[in-house]
Design an enzyme around this catalytic site. Sequence first.
Site, short mmCIF file in Angstrom:
data_model
loop_
_atom_site.label_atom_id
_atom_site.label_comp_id
_atom_site.label_asym_id
_atom_site.label_seq_id
_atom_site.Cartn_x
_atom_site.Cartn_y
_atom_site.Cartn_z
CD GLU A 21 21.07 56.57 32.75
OE1 GLU A 21 20.52 57.68 32.59
OE2 GLU A 21 20.42 55.52 32.90
CG ASP A 71 12.71 57.58 32.29
OD1 ASP A 71 12.82 57.21 33.47
OD2 ASP A 71 13.65 58.04 31.63
CE LYS A 75 0.98 64.11 35.83
NZ LYS A 75 1.60 65.36 36.26
CG ASP A 107 7.63 48.45 35.85
OD1 ASP A 107 7.65 49.37 34.99
OD2 ASP A 107 8.02 48.61 37.03
CE LYS A 143 20.53 44.51 45.22
NZ LYS A 143 21.39 45.68 45.13
CG PHE A 144 12.82 48.53 40.36
CD1 PHE A 144 12.21 49.55 41.08
CD2 PHE A 144 12.35 48.24 39.09
CE1 PHE A 144 11.15 50.25 40.52
CE2 PHE A 144 11.30 48.93 38.54
CZ PHE A 144 10.70 49.94 39.26
C1 LIG Z 1 13.41 53.88 34.83
S1 LIG Z 1 15.15 53.99 34.61
C2 LIG Z 1 15.60 52.29 34.27
C3 LIG Z 1 17.06 52.04 34.41
C4 LIG Z 1 17.60 50.64 34.07
N1 LIG Z 1 17.48 50.36 32.65
C5 LIG Z 1 16.99 49.53 34.88
O1 LIG Z 1 16.46 48.58 34.31
O2 LIG Z 1 17.04 49.60 36.12
C6 LIG Z 1 15.28 54.78 33.01
C7 LIG Z 1 16.67 55.34 32.76
O3 LIG Z 1 16.77 55.78 31.40
C8 LIG Z 1 17.56 56.95 31.34
N2 LIG Z 1 17.20 57.65 30.10
C9 LIG Z 1 15.96 58.07 29.75
N3 LIG Z 1 15.99 58.63 28.52
C10 LIG Z 1 17.27 58.54 28.09
C11 LIG Z 1 17.92 58.91 26.89
N4 LIG Z 1 17.25 59.50 25.89
N5 LIG Z 1 19.24 58.68 26.78
C12 LIG Z 1 19.92 58.07 27.78
N6 LIG Z 1 19.36 57.68 28.93
C13 LIG Z 1 18.05 57.91 29.08
C14 LIG Z 1 17.20 57.69 32.61
O4 LIG Z 1 18.23 58.58 32.98
C15 LIG Z 1 17.02 56.54 33.62
O5 LIG Z 1 18.21 56.27 34.31
#
Ligand SMILES: C[S@@+](CC[C@H](N)C(=O)[O-])C[C@H]1O[C@@H](n2cnc3c(N)ncnc32)[C@H](O)[C@@H]1O
Length: 166
Positions: A21, A71, A75, A107, A143-144
């Site tokens: 992360e 993520d 877009k 999702d 929870k999300f």
């Molecule tokens: C939408 S959040 C989902 C977090 C978690 N997996 C969950 O299910 O609640 C996406 C997470 O991926 C992390 N992230 C995105 N690209 C990343 C990368 N290349 N390396 C490490 N973390 C990354 C972001 O910082 C963010 O915290």
Amino acid sequence: MGETTAQIAEANPGNDYLALEVHTPGVGSLLKLIEEKHLGNVRIIQHDAVEVLHDMLADNMLDGAHIFFPDPWHKTRHNKRRLIQPPFAALLARKLRPGGYLHAATDWRDYAAQMLAVLSAEPLLENTAAGYAPRPAYRPLTKFEQRGLRLGHEVWDLVFRRKKDL
Ligand SMILES: C[S@@+](CC[C@H](N)C(=O)[O-])C[C@H]1O[C@@H](n2cnc3c(N)ncnc32)[C@H](O)[C@@H]1O
């Protein structure tokens, strides 16, 4: 914020987990959960997951990989920033041991379709389901996600395995 990783690690004390992360509050939150739950089987690397896979992990070493709600980059012009692209799928597949699994969840319908196409096209991987998979019991609902499901949002799980022989 590490909720899922902590729950899975707590339920599977015989497995070791490496959490990747970049977001400092997420790392801090998981560290807090590790202390509260006295977890001895979670390590964290705060660095870009692609670079960690590329530079720090040997091939054939992972029993499995979880990519939950990466993520979505909504877009269309940002789609190239999505994590699950063909070169990443090839890299991650090489890091799995033969028979190791790759479990992704999202999702975002459009990203789910991209994941299915990209992972299905990777020669080292095979789908364990005919398309999307039922949510494996080990992946807890956050929870999300519970809130989203109450609002009628859908979630797609994908579970692939690294082929044993090519
Ligand atoms: C939408 S959040 C989902 C977090 C978690 N997996 C969950 O299910 O609640 C996406 C997470 O991926 C992390 N992230 C995105 N690209 C990343 C990368 N290349 N390396 C490490 N973390 C990354 C972001 O910082 C963010 O915290």
